[in-house]
Design a protein around this motif. Structure first.
Motif, PDB file in Angstrom:
ATOM      1  N   ARG A  83     -50.562  64.838  -1.136  1.00  0.00           N
ATOM      2  CA  ARG A  83     -50.133  65.011  -2.509  1.00  0.00           C
ATOM      3  C   ARG A  83     -48.862  65.049  -2.558  1.00  0.00           C
ATOM      4  NH1 ARG A  83     -52.801  70.716  -4.404  1.00  0.00           N
ATOM      5  NH2 ARG A  83     -51.260  71.600  -2.788  1.00  0.00           N
ATOM      6  N   TRP A 103     -51.300  65.962  -8.140  1.00  0.00           N
ATOM      7  CA  TRP A 103     -52.801  65.617  -8.678  1.00  0.00           C
ATOM      8  C   TRP A 103     -52.980  65.905 -10.104  1.00  0.00           C
ATOM      9  CZ3 TRP A 103     -55.507  67.739  -3.746  1.00  0.00           C
ATOM     10  CH2 TRP A 103     -55.031  66.986  -2.599  1.00  0.00           C
ATOM     11  N   ARG A 134     -52.420  64.830 -12.990  1.00  0.00           N
ATOM     12  CA  ARG A 134     -52.756  63.405 -13.796  1.00  0.00           C
ATOM     13  C   ARG A 134     -53.482  62.096 -13.200  1.00  0.00           C
ATOM     14  NH1 ARG A 134     -47.127  62.941 -17.831  1.00  0.00           N
ATOM     15  NH2 ARG A 134     -47.372  65.013 -18.367  1.00  0.00           N
ATOM     16  N   VAL A 135     -53.918  62.630 -11.922  1.00  0.00           N
ATOM     17  CA  VAL A 135     -54.606  61.730 -11.209  1.00  0.00           C
ATOM     18  C   VAL A 135     -56.157  61.686 -11.601  1.00  0.00           C
ATOM     19  CG1 VAL A 135     -55.540  60.722  -8.836  1.00  0.00           C
ATOM     20  CG2 VAL A 135     -53.229  61.653  -9.309  1.00  0.00           C
ATOM     21  N   THR A 153     -59.567  61.212 -10.894  1.00  0.00           N
ATOM     22  CA  THR A 153     -60.357  61.404  -9.431  1.00  0.00           C
ATOM     23  C   THR A 153     -61.658  60.296  -9.445  1.00  0.00           C
ATOM     24  OG1 THR A 153     -61.719  63.262 -10.365  1.00  0.00           O
ATOM     25  CG2 THR A 153     -59.586  63.644  -9.123  1.00  0.00           C
ATOM     26  N   HIS A 187     -44.537  59.545  -3.229  1.00  0.00           N
ATOM     27  CA  HIS A 187     -44.972  59.421  -4.273  1.00  0.00           C
ATOM     28  C   HIS A 187     -45.456  57.671  -4.276  1.00  0.00           C
ATOM     29  CE1 HIS A 187     -43.767  62.593  -7.032  1.00  0.00           C
ATOM     30  NE2 HIS A 187     -42.753  62.829  -6.124  1.00  0.00           N
ATOM     31  N   ALA A 216     -51.069  54.712  -3.842  1.00  0.00           N
ATOM     32  CA  ALA A 216     -51.634  55.010  -5.048  1.00  0.00           C
ATOM     33  C   ALA A 216     -53.345  55.429  -4.953  1.00  0.00           C
ATOM     34  CB  ALA A 216     -51.584  54.150  -6.234  1.00  0.00           C
ATOM     35  N   ILE A 225     -53.696  58.621  -2.868  1.00  0.00           N
ATOM     36  CA  ILE A 225     -53.311  59.732  -3.637  1.00  0.00           C
ATOM     37  C   ILE A 225     -54.800  60.178  -4.367  1.00  0.00           C
ATOM     38  CG2 ILE A 225     -52.048  60.922  -5.370  1.00  0.00           C
ATOM     39  CD1 ILE A 225     -49.581  59.283  -4.303  1.00  0.00           C
ATOM     40  N   ARG A 226     -55.334  59.035  -4.943  1.00  0.00           N
ATOM     41  CA  ARG A 226     -56.562  59.154  -5.750  1.00  0.00           C
ATOM     42  C   ARG A 226     -57.763  59.749  -4.990  1.00  0.00           C
ATOM     43  NH1 ARG A 226     -59.558  55.039  -9.892  1.00  0.00           N
ATOM     44  NH2 ARG A 226     -60.853  56.327 -11.028  1.00  0.00           N
TER      45      ARG A 226
END
Length: 318
Positions: free
Chosen positions: A234, A240, A242-243, A245, A286, A294, A297-298
């Motif tokens: 994270r 998280w 605005r991610v 899922t 990031h 990306a 993170i998702r």
């Protein structure tokens, strides 16, 4: 050894086992007696050894679970006792138990891992339980006869959760060294999947070997409970927010995607009664322009929602 014969009774050497007053007790009562002898009675019975045991692997960080609302590790929960199995430095093992001890005294498999700072060197190592329960004074009961040995062994191995954390390379050697009776009695295991974005080829090989063994019919392992920790990334406390899922349905497609092949082996588990999936959250970079980061993170944001639901649908009660 569990009864004193009268003067008219035959000696313990000649008296048939099925005439033993102890073995004529109901099984439930015998199990309660065994439990008083071989299961931990207080948290300190499951504490780590005071002697520091160093790991062989450089990246073998332990993500130990804590009891809710406390700083105590779950291993100290006598209601659900845990044994922590870790890969240790072979030299440390010899130092603790002696170089001249025969293999029959402490026979266990050795295995090779990547060990140095740049993973360019392989070394032979072994496993060790870092919180051996303080029940050794009562273990003589297992030498009474074959029936008591079988009953005690089944209760002993079915009552503990065997926690390997990120040391999945120790799973196969440890379980393979057990007797078939002990191995088939194990009901609960915990291990941790390392961060997907930082997986290395030898990490994937260790994961594949461990899960193939756990799910193989030839190993005779019949798990009923699985605790799966997954290292999640994270980027900051709000990384998280605005991610988007993944949903459980998304993972039907993702299991075949590049980098998710490890999931296919996990799906081989069958007939679990209980599954605990939890994200072990760490800071990560990031995404910026990295598609791999990306995706990581998702996925991390989805572990305790869509991914957990997906595994429950596929593994529990199937």
């Amino acid at each position: 050894m569990l009864y004193i014969p009268s003067s008219r009774s035959p000696s313990p050497r000649t008296r048939p086992v099925d005439q033993s007053p102890f073995l004529r007790l109901p099984t439930e009562i015998r199990l309660q007696i065994y439990a008083l002898l071989i299961l931990p009675r207080q948290p300190k019975d499951l504490c780590r050894s005071l002697t520091k045991v160093s790991s062989s692997a450089q990246d073998s960080y332990d993500y130990e679970k804590k009891l809710r609302g406390t700083d105590r590790p779950t291993m100290a929960d006598v209601a659900h006792p845990t044994l922590c199995i870790r890969t240790i430095d072979g030299g440390c093992y010899e130092e603790r138990y002696g170089k001249n001890m025969s293999r029959s005294t402490h026979a266990r498999s050795t295995y090779t891992i990547r060990a140095d700072r740049f993973r360019a060197r392989c070394m032979s190592t072994t496993y060790h339980c870092v919180n051996i329960p303080r029940i050794e004074d009562h273990m003589g009961i297992i030498r009474t006869n074959k029936q008591i040995h079988a009953e005690v062994a089944e209760l002993l191995y079915s009552s503990y959760t065997f926690d390997f954390d990120t040391h999945v390379e120790a799973i196969r050697p440890f379980l393979n060294d057990l007797t078939p009776c002990a191995r088939s009695s194990i009901r609960s295991i915990r291990f941790v999947k390392k961060g997907l974005a930082y997986d290395k080829e030898f990490d994937r090989a260790e994961w594949t070997s461990a899960l193939r063994y756990l799910t193989s019919d030839s190993s005779s392992i019949r798990l009923r409970r699985l605790e799966l920790g997954i290292v999640a990334g994270r980027p900051g406390l709000t990384g998280w927010d605005r991610v988007a899922t993944y949903t459980p349905q998304d993972f039907d497609l993702l299991k075949d995607a590049d980098g998710m092949q490890w999931l296919q082996y996990l799906l081989e588990f069958k007939n679990l009664y209980e599954l605990d999936v939890n994200a072990i959250v760490e800071h990560c970079a990031h995404a910026t322009n990295s598609m791999a980061m990306a995706n990581f993170i998702r996925f991390s944001a989805s572990i305790e929602s869509g991914f957990s639901k997906y595994l429950h649908q596929r593994l529990v009660g199937v």
